[in-house]
Enzyme design. Structure first.
Site, PDB file in Angstrom:
ATOM      1  N   HIS A 182       0.851  -1.195   0.000  1.00 43.20           N
ATOM      2  CA  HIS A 182       0.000   0.000   0.000  1.00 43.20           C
ATOM      3  C   HIS A 182       0.884   1.242   0.000  1.00 43.20           C
ATOM      4  O   HIS A 182       1.787   1.381   0.823  1.00 43.20           O
ATOM      5  CB  HIS A 182      -0.903   0.005   1.231  1.00 43.20           C
ATOM      6  CG  HIS A 182      -1.892   1.138   1.238  1.00 43.20           C
ATOM      7  ND1 HIS A 182      -3.140   1.043   0.649  1.00 43.20           N
ATOM      8  CD2 HIS A 182      -1.809   2.397   1.746  1.00 43.20           C
ATOM      9  CE1 HIS A 182      -3.786   2.190   0.801  1.00 43.20           C
ATOM     10  NE2 HIS A 182      -2.997   3.023   1.456  1.00 43.20           N
ATOM     11  N   CYS A 183       0.620   2.144  -0.944  1.00 42.40           N
ATOM     12  CA  CYS A 183       1.357   3.409  -1.016  1.00 42.40           C
ATOM     13  C   CYS A 183       0.563   4.472  -0.274  1.00 42.40           C
ATOM     14  O   CYS A 183      -0.577   4.781  -0.646  1.00 42.40           O
ATOM     15  CB  CYS A 183       1.572   3.813  -2.472  1.00 42.40           C
ATOM     16  SG  CYS A 183       2.411   5.406  -2.649  1.00 42.40           S
ATOM     17  N   CYS A 193      -3.240   0.278  -3.132  1.00 40.51           N
ATOM     18  CA  CYS A 193      -2.297  -0.831  -3.151  1.00 40.51           C
ATOM     19  C   CYS A 193      -1.728  -0.951  -4.563  1.00 40.51           C
ATOM     20  O   CYS A 193      -2.483  -0.920  -5.545  1.00 40.51           O
ATOM     21  CB  CYS A 193      -2.995  -2.120  -2.738  1.00 40.51           C
ATOM     22  SG  CYS A 193      -3.231  -2.278  -0.954  1.00 40.51           S
ATOM     23  N   HIS A 236       7.764   5.015  -4.011  1.00 37.29           N
ATOM     24  CA  HIS A 236       7.103   6.203  -4.547  1.00 37.29           C
ATOM     25  C   HIS A 236       8.184   7.232  -4.843  1.00 37.29           C
ATOM     26  O   HIS A 236       8.923   7.652  -3.958  1.00 37.29           O
ATOM     27  CB  HIS A 236       6.091   6.769  -3.563  1.00 37.29           C
ATOM     28  CG  HIS A 236       5.285   7.896  -4.146  1.00 37.29           C
ATOM     29  ND1 HIS A 236       4.083   7.694  -4.808  1.00 37.29           N
ATOM     30  CD2 HIS A 236       5.522   9.236  -4.209  1.00 37.29           C
ATOM     31  CE1 HIS A 236       3.618   8.852  -5.227  1.00 37.29           C
ATOM     32  NE2 HIS A 236       4.475   9.799  -4.881  1.00 37.29           N
ATOM     33  N   CYS A 237       8.267   7.625  -6.115  1.00 37.19           N
ATOM     34  CA  CYS A 237       9.357   8.501  -6.555  1.00 37.19           C
ATOM     35  C   CYS A 237       8.880   9.947  -6.646  1.00 37.19           C
ATOM     36  O   CYS A 237       7.985  10.257  -7.445  1.00 37.19           O
ATOM     37  CB  CYS A 237       9.875   8.045  -7.914  1.00 37.19           C
ATOM     38  SG  CYS A 237      11.253   9.032  -8.526  1.00 37.19           S
ATOM     39  N   CYS A 273       4.049   6.482  -8.352  1.00 35.73           N
ATOM     40  CA  CYS A 273       4.463   5.262  -7.669  1.00 35.73           C
ATOM     41  C   CYS A 273       5.095   4.324  -8.691  1.00 35.73           C
ATOM     42  O   CYS A 273       4.496   4.044  -9.734  1.00 35.73           O
ATOM     43  CB  CYS A 273       3.247   4.603  -7.016  1.00 35.73           C
ATOM     44  SG  CYS A 273       3.668   3.632  -5.575  1.00 35.73           S
TER      45      CYS A 273
END
Length: 284
Positions: free
Chosen positions: A90-91, A97, A104-105, A111
């Site tokens: 999960h971000c 998800c 995460h950039c 993401c």
């Protein structure tokens, strides 16, 4: 003219991969990983943690899920209300998800996961080559400036600025790209490099490592002509990944592959197909 042609080819590839890294949306798990209304109600109404784990285990039996939490339970996202597929996380920034999430950039404001990891790698590669090319073509003018042959005042500033920026980005990108090349060679994500995936038998940092060639194919695909182009060619759909332990059961030679890699040998056993493993394991 040749310098300009090469420059613009690199520039187009750089912008193309950057665009794909930014605007390729992260892929979320399919509907079969989401809990049904009845299962969700049964899970939420149950207060005993051990019974909740049992409910999740019953649901996960129908899914190709092999990784576990640190205490051996099924990986469940309470925010998205779904069973997490292997390598899915999960971000908190994207609030979803993401399949095979790497990180995460902030530089691409997206993401990085299964859907755009290949594009991100190519973006790093072409950025690296782009900076190196600029530094190499400007360096001879820097030598002229250093020896006093360059008399134009404005040109001096441009030469110094271009060389400094190109070299600075080249060095930083070299370390970042090198690190991700190492991750690809071991078939790990950034998250898995910091925290090894947990299987039924415990944590295993090489759980998804199938050998250098197959690891490379999993990200870039089997068609080598597409490897350097930012087009989707990764194997699978991001929900399931062949695992080293399951592959060793069918091909004992893989058990010694880590030793081969240490000795500089990495051969692909004949007659072996990643997709054959995928079909077998999904049916199981």
């Amino acid at each position: 003219v040749a310098y300009l042609v090469i420059f613009h080819i690199l520039f187009v590839l750089f912008v193309w991969t950057y665009w794909k890294s930014i605007f390729t949306l992260p892929v979320q798990p399919g509907k079969k990983y989401h809990m049904s209304y009845a299962d969700k109600e049964r899970y939420e109404n149950e207060e005993r943690p051990e019974v909740q784990r049992q409910i999740l285990a019953e649901i996960a039996r129908k899914l190709p899920v092999y990784t576990r939490t640190g205490n051996g339970g099924i990986r469940f996202c309470d925010r998205c209300q779904l069973i997490k597929p292997d390598r899915c996380h999960h971000c908190s920034v994207c609030a979803v998800c993401v399949l095979k999430m790497d990180h995460h950039c902030p530089w691409v404001n997206n993401c990085i996961g299964f859907s755009n990891y290949k594009f991100f790698l190519l973006f790093l590669a072409y950025s690296l080559v782009y900076c190196l090319y600029i530094a190499a073509t400007v360096f001879k003018y820097f030598i002229k400036y250093w020896t006093g042959e360059l008399t134009n005042g404005r040109s001096k500033f441009h030469v110094l600025f271009l060389l400094f920026v190109a070299v600075m980005f080249f060095v930083s990108l070299m370390f970042l790209f090198g690190y991700h090349c190492w991750l690809v060679s071991r078939n790990r994500s950034t998250l898995e490099a910091f925290s090894a995936p947990v299987f039924q038998n415990g944590p295993d940092k090489n759980g998804f490592n199938l050998g250098f060639v197959r690891n490379l194919q999993q990200v870039f695909g089997e068609e080598k002509k597409l490897w350097l182009l930012p087009v989707a060619s990764s194997q699978g759909d991001g929900h399931f990944f062949p695992m080293r332990a399951l592959c060793e059961a069918q091909n004992p030679l893989l058990a010694n592959e880590e030793q081969w890699e240490d000795d500089g040998i990495d051969e692909e056993p004949h007659g072996y197909s990643v997709y054959q493993n995928i079909r077998v394991h999904v049916r199981d």
